[in-house]
Scaffold this active site. Structure first.
Site, PDB file in Angstrom:
ATOM      1  N   ASP A   1      37.387  40.535  40.069  1.00  0.00           N
ATOM      2  CA  ASP A   1      37.151  39.738  41.289  1.00  0.00           C
ATOM      3  C   ASP A   1      35.765  39.080  41.360  1.00  0.00           C
ATOM      4  OD1 ASP A   1      39.585  40.894  41.752  1.00  0.00           O
ATOM      5  OD2 ASP A   1      39.063  41.833  43.647  1.00  0.00           O
TER       6      ASP A   1
ATOM      7  N   LYS B   1      46.040  39.554  42.326  1.00  0.00           N
ATOM      8  CA  LYS B   1      46.464  40.690  43.152  1.00  0.00           C
ATOM      9  C   LYS B   1      46.268  40.371  44.619  1.00  0.00           C
ATOM     10  CE  LYS B   1      41.956  42.832  42.687  1.00  0.00           C
ATOM     11  NZ  LYS B   1      41.640  42.840  44.127  1.00  0.00           N
TER      12      LYS B   1
ATOM     13  N   CYS C   1      37.183  47.169  44.906  1.00  0.00           N
ATOM     14  CA  CYS C   1      38.090  46.808  43.809  1.00  0.00           C
ATOM     15  C   CYS C   1      37.652  47.360  42.458  1.00  0.00           C
ATOM     16  CB  CYS C   1      38.295  45.302  43.797  1.00  0.00           C
ATOM     17  SG  CYS C   1      39.202  44.787  45.289  1.00  0.00           S
TER      18      CYS C   1
HETATM   19  C1  VGL Z   1      37.774  43.332  47.723  1.00  0.00           C
HETATM   20  C2  VGL Z   1      37.863  43.863  49.933  1.00  0.00           C
HETATM   21  C3  VGL Z   1      38.956  43.051  50.106  1.00  0.00           C
HETATM   22  C4  VGL Z   1      37.085  43.506  46.400  1.00  0.00           C
HETATM   23  C5  VGL Z   1      38.861  42.513  47.855  1.00  0.00           C
HETATM   24  O1  VGL Z   1      37.282  42.667  45.498  1.00  0.00           O
HETATM   25  O2  VGL Z   1      36.351  44.505  46.256  1.00  0.00           O
HETATM   26  N1  VGL Z   1      37.283  44.010  48.758  1.00  0.00           N
HETATM   27  N2  VGL Z   1      39.452  42.391  49.060  1.00  0.00           N
END
Ligand code: VGL
Ligand code: ZN
Length: 202
Positions: free
Chosen positions: A8, A105, A150
């Site tokens: 991410d 995701k 994540c």
């Molecule tokens: C994430 C919160 C919501 C992350 C993704 O990538 O850590 N955190 N969505």
């Protein structure tokens, strides 16, 4: 065989993004440097529909509040990483030419997906587990955002899948909704048998 997993590394997780991760952008040079040392690199991408139920705005609540979403505890977030938006793109400056495959995701509006492997109720797989297995990967090195969500959940699933699992601490940053969430995440990962290392050790 070893793989580097980029979790991410997206605009919305930079300090000026929708879900700001303090210093989130500072991992870029570290990640790019690490990529030179791996010939197998994959990435995950948080990729939500606009109506995603992890967004506080759909519950008339504030980000940071916690609700039960279909029986699972859910932290509510600002709208972030909406499919095809600028915020969902990888951070400019991230070396992307070596990424073999991208695993998206959080597509199901009803359930969040912190891990790059499975959604939070462990019902749906992104395909990353089978992909790595098929490629003969038995050791994974994880970097990216955010450490306390994540990155942690991806590492925990990797370990549970039987992969030898490492996290490069200096190639991650935490959201830290609560002070100390970063250290808590590191302790949890270590307790699970995940090796938390720094890039200079590699
Ligand atoms: C994430 C919160 C919501 C992350 C993704 O990538 O850590 N955190 N969505
Ligand atoms: Zn998300």
């Amino acid at each position: 065989m070893k793989a580097l997993i980029l979790v991410d590394i997206q605009n919305d997780f930079t300090p000026t993004g929708a879900l700001p991760v303090p210093e989130g952008d500072q991992i870029i040079p570290v990640v790019n440097n690490l990529q030179k040392k791996f010939d197998f690199v994959v990435a995950t991408q948080d990729w939500h529909p606009e109506n995603h139920k992890s967004f506080a705005v759909h519950h008339q609540k504030q980000p940071g509040e916690v609700i039960l979403l279909n029986g699972i505890e859910q932290v509510l977030w600002p709208v972030h990483c909406v499919q095809d938006s600028k915020g969902a793109e990888f951070i400019k400056g991230l070396e992307q030419s070596g990424i073999r495959e991208i695993f998206q995701k959080g597509l199901d509006a009803e359930v969040d997906s912190y891990s790059g492997f499975f959604d939070n109720d462990h019902q749906r797989s992104t395909g990353l587990d089978k992909y790595l297995k098929n490629e003969g990967i038995d050791e994974v090195f994880i970097v990216g955002l955010a450490l306390d969500y994540c990155v942690k959940f991806t590492a925990m699933d990797a370990k549970a899948l039987g992969l030898k699992t490492f996290v490069f601490r200096d190639a991650t940053r935490a959201v830290n909704i609560n002070q100390g969430d970063d250290e808590k995440a590191v302790d949890e990962m270590k307790a699970a048998g995940i090796k938390v290392i720094t890039s200079s050790e590699y």
